[in-house]
Design a protein around this motif. Structure first.
Motif, PDB file in Angstrom:
ATOM      1  N   ALA A 162       0.841  -1.195   0.000  1.00  0.00           N
ATOM      2  CA  ALA A 162       0.000   0.000   0.000  1.00  0.00           C
ATOM      3  C   ALA A 162       0.882   1.253   0.000  1.00  0.00           C
ATOM      4  N   ALA A 163       1.934   1.245   0.823  1.00  0.00           N
ATOM      5  CA  ALA A 163       2.831   2.408   0.898  1.00  0.00           C
ATOM      6  C   ALA A 163       3.500   2.651  -0.452  1.00  0.00           C
ATOM      7  N   ALA A 212      -3.464  16.185  -0.476  1.00  0.00           N
ATOM      8  CA  ALA A 212      -4.867  15.852  -0.231  1.00  0.00           C
ATOM      9  C   ALA A 212      -5.515  15.263  -1.481  1.00  0.00           C
ATOM     10  N   GLU A 213      -5.178  15.832  -2.636  1.00  0.00           N
ATOM     11  CA  GLU A 213      -5.693  15.290  -3.895  1.00  0.00           C
ATOM     12  C   GLU A 213      -5.168  13.876  -4.116  1.00  0.00           C
ATOM     13  N   LEU A 214      -3.895  13.676  -3.834  1.00  0.00           N
ATOM     14  CA  LEU A 214      -3.289  12.353  -3.973  1.00  0.00           C
ATOM     15  C   LEU A 214      -3.981  11.351  -3.053  1.00  0.00           C
ATOM     16  N   GLU A 215      -4.215  11.750  -1.820  1.00  0.00           N
ATOM     17  CA  GLU A 215      -4.878  10.859  -0.864  1.00  0.00           C
ATOM     18  C   GLU A 215      -6.255  10.468  -1.381  1.00  0.00           C
ATOM     19  N   LEU A 260      10.238  18.477  -3.101  1.00  0.00           N
ATOM     20  CA  LEU A 260      10.083  17.877  -1.781  1.00  0.00           C
ATOM     21  C   LEU A 260      10.087  16.362  -1.840  1.00  0.00           C
ATOM     22  N   ARG A 261      10.839  15.783  -0.927  1.00  0.00           N
ATOM     23  CA  ARG A 261      10.773  14.346  -0.681  1.00  0.00           C
ATOM     24  C   ARG A 261       9.717  14.131   0.408  1.00  0.00           C
ATOM     25  N   PRO A 262       9.273  12.902   0.613  1.00  0.00           N
ATOM     26  CA  PRO A 262       8.265  12.670   1.667  1.00  0.00           C
ATOM     27  C   PRO A 262       8.679  13.226   3.034  1.00  0.00           C
ATOM     28  N   ILE A 289       3.396   6.091  -2.277  1.00  0.00           N
ATOM     29  CA  ILE A 289       4.656   6.841  -2.264  1.00  0.00           C
ATOM     30  C   ILE A 289       5.160   7.135  -3.673  1.00  0.00           C
ATOM     31  N   ASP A 290       5.037   6.192  -4.576  1.00  0.00           N
ATOM     32  CA  ASP A 290       5.496   6.443  -5.943  1.00  0.00           C
ATOM     33  C   ASP A 290       4.778   7.646  -6.552  1.00  0.00           C
TER      34      ASP A 290
END
Length: 156
Positions: A34-35, A129-132, A51-53, A39-40
């Motif tokens: 899932a991560a 938020a859009e990604l989520e 930005l990195r995570p 993450i990708d």
């Protein structure tokens, strides 16, 4: 002359369909899958912001906790202090954050977003938020809430 083909042996097993049932029963396997899926896409969408995570996490915590100390950041994110030093220095060089004296502890320094850092972090949080929303598209709002609650039970 053609390469010799190994003779098929009825004793050598072949796999027609991969059995992943054991792995799919493991928390770590599922969490990692899932991560990776999230993450990708996160890395791709955060690249315009540079930005990195971990950078995103630090900036977000500073945005929502102005004056947070490095010690508090380390504790909140599970980062070792030596690893955070370079990260904070880099964000400061980019003029996204600034250090200010802590009002109650002379030894501590509070971290604050600069105006440029606040603008970048706000935009990056909207993208996140859009990604989520995209990543959780197959989950109902209740399922997403339950998933997050259950994941927190693992690491908190």
């Amino acid at each position: 002359m053609s390469a010799a083909q190994p003779a098929s042996s009825p004793d050598v097993p072949t796999v027609e369909q991969v059995d992943t049932r054991y792995l799919e029963g493991l928390l770590g396997y599922n969490a990692r899958r899932a991560a990776l899926a999230v993450i990708d896409v996160f890395v791709e969408r955060m690249s315009p912001y540079g930005l990195r995570p971990v950078d995103f996490s630090v900036l977000s915590l500073i945005r929502h906790n102005p004056g947070i100390t490095s010690r508090q950041l380390c504790a909140s994110l599970g980062i070792l202090p030596p690893n955070l030093v370079g990260l904070v220095n880099n964000l400061e060089k980019r003029e996204l954050i600034q250090r200010q004296p802590h009002p109650r502890d002379r030894r501590a320094v509070g971290l604050h977003l600069t105006p440029a850092g606040a603008a970048l972090t706000e935009a990056a949080e909207k993208t996140a938020a859009e990604l989520e929303s995209d990543a959780a598209g197959r989950l109902s709002p209740a399922e997403l809430k339950t998933l997050i609650r259950l994941l927190k039970k693992v690491y908190l």
